[in-house]
Motif scaffolding. Structure first.
Motif, PDB file in Angstrom:
ATOM      1  N   LEU A  66       0.827  -1.208   0.000  1.00 57.34           N
ATOM      2  CA  LEU A  66       0.000   0.000   0.000  1.00 57.34           C
ATOM      3  C   LEU A  66       0.862   1.260   0.000  1.00 57.34           C
ATOM      4  O   LEU A  66       0.623   2.200  -0.769  1.00 57.34           O
ATOM      5  CB  LEU A  66      -0.923   0.001   1.225  1.00 57.34           C
ATOM      6  CG  LEU A  66      -2.030  -1.047   1.277  1.00 57.34           C
ATOM      7  CD1 LEU A  66      -2.661  -1.083   2.663  1.00 57.34           C
ATOM      8  CD2 LEU A  66      -3.087  -0.767   0.221  1.00 57.34           C
ATOM      9  N   THR A  67       1.864   1.262   0.872  1.00 64.40           N
ATOM     10  CA  THR A  67       2.753   2.429   0.961  1.00 64.40           C
ATOM     11  C   THR A  67       3.496   2.645  -0.348  1.00 64.40           C
ATOM     12  O   THR A  67       3.577   3.774  -0.860  1.00 64.40           O
ATOM     13  CB  THR A  67       3.755   2.240   2.109  1.00 64.40           C
ATOM     14  OG1 THR A  67       3.043   2.151   3.344  1.00 64.40           O
ATOM     15  CG2 THR A  67       4.728   3.406   2.185  1.00 64.40           C
ATOM     16  N   ALA A  68       4.051   1.567  -0.913  1.00 65.40           N
ATOM     17  CA  ALA A  68       4.817   1.684  -2.157  1.00 65.40           C
ATOM     18  C   ALA A  68       3.941   2.142  -3.314  1.00 65.40           C
ATOM     19  O   ALA A  68       4.394   2.884  -4.191  1.00 65.40           O
ATOM     20  CB  ALA A  68       5.476   0.354  -2.483  1.00 65.40           C
ATOM     21  N   ALA A 208      11.357   0.540  -7.481  1.00 65.76           N
ATOM     22  CA  ALA A 208      12.256   1.491  -6.830  1.00 65.76           C
ATOM     23  C   ALA A 208      11.774   1.821  -5.426  1.00 65.76           C
ATOM     24  O   ALA A 208      12.567   1.898  -4.478  1.00 65.76           O
ATOM     25  CB  ALA A 208      12.370   2.759  -7.669  1.00 65.76           C
ATOM     26  N   ALA A 209      10.454   1.979  -5.265  1.00 65.27           N
ATOM     27  CA  ALA A 209       9.887   2.337  -3.956  1.00 65.27           C
ATOM     28  C   ALA A 209      10.144   1.268  -2.905  1.00 65.27           C
ATOM     29  O   ALA A 209      10.340   1.587  -1.727  1.00 65.27           O
ATOM     30  CB  ALA A 209       8.390   2.605  -4.085  1.00 65.27           C
ATOM     31  N   ILE A 210      10.165  -0.004  -3.312  1.00 67.74           N
ATOM     32  CA  ILE A 210      10.398  -1.078  -2.330  1.00 67.74           C
ATOM     33  C   ILE A 210      11.869  -1.501  -2.291  1.00 67.74           C
ATOM     34  O   ILE A 210      12.218  -2.502  -1.669  1.00 67.74           O
ATOM     35  CB  ILE A 210       9.506  -2.307  -2.615  1.00 67.74           C
ATOM     36  CG1 ILE A 210       9.756  -2.888  -4.011  1.00 67.74           C
ATOM     37  CG2 ILE A 210       8.037  -1.949  -2.434  1.00 67.74           C
ATOM     38  CD1 ILE A 210       9.017  -4.204  -4.269  1.00 67.74           C
ATOM     39  N   TRP A 224      12.574   8.504  -2.838  1.00 61.48           N
ATOM     40  CA  TRP A 224      12.906   7.806  -1.605  1.00 61.48           C
ATOM     41  C   TRP A 224      12.036   6.555  -1.503  1.00 61.48           C
ATOM     42  O   TRP A 224      10.968   6.465  -2.110  1.00 61.48           O
ATOM     43  CB  TRP A 224      12.715   8.696  -0.378  1.00 61.48           C
ATOM     44  CG  TRP A 224      11.301   9.083  -0.063  1.00 61.48           C
ATOM     45  CD1 TRP A 224      10.579  10.097  -0.589  1.00 61.48           C
ATOM     46  CD2 TRP A 224      10.421   8.428   0.872  1.00 61.48           C
ATOM     47  NE1 TRP A 224       9.317  10.143  -0.060  1.00 61.48           N
ATOM     48  CE2 TRP A 224       9.195   9.126   0.846  1.00 61.48           C
ATOM     49  CE3 TRP A 224      10.556   7.336   1.721  1.00 61.48           C
ATOM     50  CZ2 TRP A 224       8.110   8.768   1.639  1.00 61.48           C
ATOM     51  CZ3 TRP A 224       9.477   6.977   2.513  1.00 61.48           C
ATOM     52  CH2 TRP A 224       8.273   7.696   2.469  1.00 61.48           C
ATOM     53  N   GLY A 225      12.542   5.586  -0.772  1.00 62.05           N
ATOM     54  CA  GLY A 225      11.816   4.334  -0.640  1.00 62.05           C
ATOM     55  C   GLY A 225      12.270   3.589   0.601  1.00 62.05           C
ATOM     56  O   GLY A 225      12.905   4.153   1.491  1.00 62.05           O
TER      57      GLY A 225
END
Length: 369
Positions: A66-68, A208-210, A224-225
């Protein structure tokens, strides 16, 4: 003996062992390894839509997914979140650096509907809407999705408990992500993990996010991730579990069919009759009022059956500073919803005793002769 509301059903050691040998042979343990890649392809083949632009990416858990998704979509403003959901939905929004705005749900649908979405878009400057498929019962939400997209609003679909059935009413679009959990308690559990379905144009940003926002390319908009990757060990369990999916689904849907045949004879209970719409982590029912609900839970416990309450309390009660309003429907649902146990695998033999105890407890709570 107490029959727990949710009982994990994972593959045997023997089922997983061939994949563990592959990990040892590959000497690759994480970072988008070959087993994780194979699991993504398998999940897409089993549960993806007909749109060839759709892709699936595995994650360490559904909350990280969800966050990613919010990071990959570039959401940095307000995100509408239903009051009737698990706290992880709101936590993921905060983790992405966005601001949750908690709204009430339809008491009949247990979720957002068109009228509520329209009110959200009129009353707040919303960047994204998190549509929650309550209890993993997948519904046709195409109209909701298209309404959001028509206003330039991103859509994050939290279908945590819904992995295991074909997805209906889905729109494959760069601004739409759907997230599923593979936690041990879920119907297609692997221990810890999750997967996210998305448009192929978002895969690079999402990976990239994770992966700490690495590698950095000029076409990335994620700066950022965090570490949200699935390990090869969890992917190994996932591949073994995926081979069991047809039997698991048949057994769990069979249990729910048995529940429906029995409880439809009792007046005052509200429940879904769409057996094919979910893999059924448990079977949710709504009782007439809070007193009857409390009585049912107590009577079932006396007979050795745990009945969990979801989603209780509502997010509007837990996080009042984020609540758009009092969320009365969500409050009422949180007081009257119960989760009936569902089993698969070797534990399915328990269901005769569980169903008998549940029915006796319901009749007792509702004053049936």
């Amino acid at each position: 003996m107490m029959y727990l509301s949710v009982k994990p059903d994972l593959p045997t050691v023997e089922d997983v062992l061939p994949y563990l040998r592959q990990i040892h042979s590959n000497a690759r343990y994480s970072n988008f390894g070959p087993l994780s890649t194979e699991l993504e392809a398998g999940l897409l083949s089993a549960f993806g839509s007909a749109d060839t632009a759709e892709r699936c990416v595995c994650v360490s858990n559904a909350t990280s997914g969800l966050t990613a998704a919010l990071l990959a979509a570039g959401v940095n403003g307000k995100v509408a979140v239903p009051a009737f959901t698990f706290p992880a939905s709101l936590g993921a929004v905060c983790s992405a650096g966005a601001t949750p705005v908690i709204f009430d749900v339809s008491i009949d649908k247990w979720a957002f509907d068109e009228i509520i979405i329209e009110d959200i878009l009129k009353s707040e400057n919303i960047s994204a809407v998190m549509i929650v498929e309550a209890f993993g019962i997948l519904t046709n939400i195409e109209n909701l999705i298209r309404m959001c997209l028509s206003h330039g609003v991103k859509v994050i679909i939290d279908s945590a408990a819904g992995l295991g059935v074909r997805r209906t009413g889905r729109v494959v679009h760069p601004d739409v992500f759907e997230i599923f959990s593979m936690h041990a308690t879920k119907p297609l559990g692997i221990g810890e993990g999750g997967c996210v379905f998305m448009h192929n144009s978002r895969v690079s940003n999402f990976r990239a996010a994770i992966n700490f926002a690495l590698p950095v390319h000029q076409d990335h908009t994620v700066y950022w991730g965090f570490n949200g990757k699935m390990s090869e060990y969890h992917a190994a369990v996932g591949l073994a579990q995926l081979r069991r999916r047809h039997v698991l689904l048949q057994q769990r849907q069979g249990v729910v069919t048995r529940y429906i045949e029995q409880i439809k004879l009792l007046d005052g209970l509200i429940f879904s009759r769409e057996v094919a719409a979910s893999p059924w982590q448990f079977f949710p029912i709504r009782l007439p009022d809070e007193q009857t609900t409390e009585s049912f839970v107590d009577l079932a416990a006396q007979k050795g059956v745990e009945i969990r309450r979801y989603y209780r309390p509502s997010l509007a009660s837990m996080y009042q500073n984020f609540a758009h309003n009092s969320c009365l429907s969500s409050e009422q649902l949180s007081k009257t919803m119960c989760a009936l146990p569902v089993r698969s695998g070797n534990a399915i033999a328990e269901m005769d005793e569980i169903i008998d105890a549940v029915l006796d407890s319901l009749k007792g709570a509702m004053n049936y002769a």
